[in-house]
Write an enzyme that holds these catalytic residues in place. Sequence first.
Site, PDB file in Angstrom:
ATOM      1  N   ASP A   1      -3.150  -1.006  -6.733  1.00 49.34           N
ATOM      2  CA  ASP A   1      -3.176  -0.714  -5.298  1.00 49.34           C
ATOM      3  C   ASP A   1      -3.312  -2.032  -4.526  1.00 49.34           C
ATOM      4  O   ASP A   1      -3.961  -2.971  -5.001  1.00 49.34           O
ATOM      5  CB  ASP A   1      -4.358   0.229  -4.984  1.00 49.34           C
ATOM      6  CG  ASP A   1      -4.170   0.987  -3.663  1.00 49.34           C
ATOM      7  OD1 ASP A   1      -3.183   0.738  -2.951  1.00 49.34           O
ATOM      8  OD2 ASP A   1      -5.030   1.822  -3.338  1.00 49.34           O
TER       9      ASP A   1
ATOM     10  N   GLU B   1      -2.468   9.852  -0.971  1.00 52.66           N
ATOM     11  CA  GLU B   1      -3.688   9.053  -1.149  1.00 52.66           C
ATOM     12  C   GLU B   1      -4.370   8.791   0.194  1.00 52.66           C
ATOM     13  O   GLU B   1      -5.590   8.825   0.313  1.00 52.66           O
ATOM     14  CB  GLU B   1      -3.351   7.713  -1.828  1.00 52.66           C
ATOM     15  CG  GLU B   1      -4.563   6.879  -2.226  1.00 52.66           C
ATOM     16  CD  GLU B   1      -4.951   5.800  -1.216  1.00 52.66           C
ATOM     17  OE1 GLU B   1      -5.988   5.160  -1.401  1.00 52.66           O
ATOM     18  OE2 GLU B   1      -4.213   5.602  -0.219  1.00 52.66           O
ATOM     19  N   GLU B   2      -3.537   8.536   1.212  1.00 49.49           N
ATOM     20  CA  GLU B   2      -4.089   8.115   2.504  1.00 49.49           C
ATOM     21  C   GLU B   2      -4.731   9.270   3.271  1.00 49.49           C
ATOM     22  O   GLU B   2      -4.280  10.410   3.194  1.00 49.49           O
ATOM     23  CB  GLU B   2      -2.961   7.539   3.378  1.00 49.49           C
ATOM     24  CG  GLU B   2      -2.234   6.345   2.772  1.00 49.49           C
ATOM     25  CD  GLU B   2      -3.054   5.059   2.799  1.00 49.49           C
ATOM     26  OE1 GLU B   2      -4.237   5.097   3.211  1.00 49.49           O
ATOM     27  OE2 GLU B   2      -2.502   4.014   2.417  1.00 49.49           O
TER      28      GLU B   2
ATOM     29  N   HIS C   1      -3.570  -1.899   6.162  1.00 46.89           N
ATOM     30  CA  HIS C   1      -3.581  -0.846   7.191  1.00 46.89           C
ATOM     31  C   HIS C   1      -3.201  -1.346   8.585  1.00 46.89           C
ATOM     32  O   HIS C   1      -3.672  -0.809   9.591  1.00 46.89           O
ATOM     33  CB  HIS C   1      -4.923  -0.099   7.215  1.00 46.89           C
ATOM     34  CG  HIS C   1      -5.061   0.870   6.078  1.00 46.89           C
ATOM     35  ND1 HIS C   1      -6.092   1.772   5.946  1.00 46.89           N
ATOM     36  CD2 HIS C   1      -4.255   1.099   5.002  1.00 46.89           C
ATOM     37  CE1 HIS C   1      -5.933   2.498   4.840  1.00 46.89           C
ATOM     38  NE2 HIS C   1      -4.827   2.102   4.241  1.00 46.89           N
TER      39      HIS C   1
ATOM     40  N   ASP D   1       0.837  -1.214   0.000  1.00 49.39           N
ATOM     41  CA  ASP D   1       0.000   0.000   0.000  1.00 49.39           C
ATOM     42  C   ASP D   1       0.866   1.256   0.000  1.00 49.39           C
ATOM     43  O   ASP D   1       0.901   1.957   0.998  1.00 49.39           O
ATOM     44  CB  ASP D   1      -0.895  -0.084   1.258  1.00 49.39           C
ATOM     45  CG  ASP D   1      -1.946   0.999   1.332  1.00 49.39           C
ATOM     46  OD1 ASP D   1      -2.166   1.685   0.332  1.00 49.39           O
ATOM     47  OD2 ASP D   1      -2.544   1.169   2.420  1.00 49.39           O
TER      48      ASP D   1
HETATM   49 ZN    ZN Z   1      -3.924   2.575   2.313  1.00 45.02          ZN
END
Ligand code: ZN
Length: 373
Positions: free
Chosen positions: A233, A186-187, A321, A138
């Site tokens: 992703d 992105e996060e 995550h 990620d």
């Molecule tokens: Zn992520």
Amino acid sequence: MIMSRVAGLLGLLSGAFAYKALSDDGLRNIADPGDDFDIKSGALLAPILQPRVPGTPGSTAVLNHFVDFFQKELPDWELTFQNSSSRTPISGNDETPFVNLIATRDPPWAGQGHVGRLALVAHYDSKIDPPGFIGAIDSAAPCAMLMYAARSLDAALTRKWSAMEAEGVSELEEASGIQIILLDGEEAFKVWTHDDSIYGARSLAEEWDQTMHPAASTYRTPLDAIDLFVLLDLLGSANPTVPSFFRTTHWAYLNMANTEARLRSLKQLHTSPAHPFLRETNKKESDRWLGGAIEDDHLPFQARGVDILHMIPAPFPTVWHTMADDGEHLDIPTVKDWAKIVTAFSAEWMELDEYLLPPKKRSLLPEPDRTEL
Ligand SMILES: [Zn+2]
Ligand SMILES: *[C@@H]1O[C@H](CO)[C@@H](O)[C@H](O)[C@H]1NC(C)=O
């Protein structure tokens, strides 16, 4: 754009798109990644496996790794930064900087605004929480896969375009280029919302939508010039299943799936054929399409009419995550196979079949008169 969408629709209806699949030799000529993806010493992947929260030294170090790679190994790719800044839920009154890096290779004769591009996309930032989070799937590994794809196709692009130039081409002729887009931010910093996520993608899509090409261009804007936006992703865990998310790009999914199946049957992949990554090859119009259910960097592009191929597993890998999303938890055979599948798909898209050389010959290229021992 209109043309590409019509082609997409026809492709979906007829199950065929007007491009030729790679030959078996072409598929065999996609180089094997070797130790590029070694998590300690791999030239492509290892430097990305560190925390890289936007605006921190780790982010700059990883960005420099990309820039060094393109400048040293792929000098024909044009590098562009697209920068922005934004407040975030944790930045108070300060603005956090976001830096997207775009590496583009167009045919040398192509006039500005006359090149449609295959865009290969991943985000390089990592999540701020939990502290020390690495984000290997990620999306450190997807970024390294894109570097690998660019490097694997570079010489073939040169050969193809030199041959075309030798035959004579006009700058108005339709031309295809390729673009690697490495996105920042992105996060979410706190909780994923439309305002706290995909900072880099939102800024880039907006800017490219508003940047006009010269009058009488084939493509109005750099955004219009994206023929297909392939977003990678959460790739790199074992046994992924990537669905076909969008009816409108199912034709492209089928091409990617066909590439995977053919690489497998030619024994060019490392993972078990018992678990193909792309299985939704018999999907019907009336089946359930998940497009829209997963929010990711494609959203602001999709909202502006760009065709999206989303390469993300559903369900998400279990490390997602968590602190376990680190280099040690990557399944390296899976990482290598993704790299080869995406590279072969891109070679097919760019019509490079006869310009891909066997790996052995390729290493002798700089000294063409040396004989093989
Ligand atoms: Zn992520
Ligand atoms: C964007 O950011 C990069 C990295 O910090 C920097 O090198 C570049 O000069 C910036 N570009 C512009 C136009 O500000």
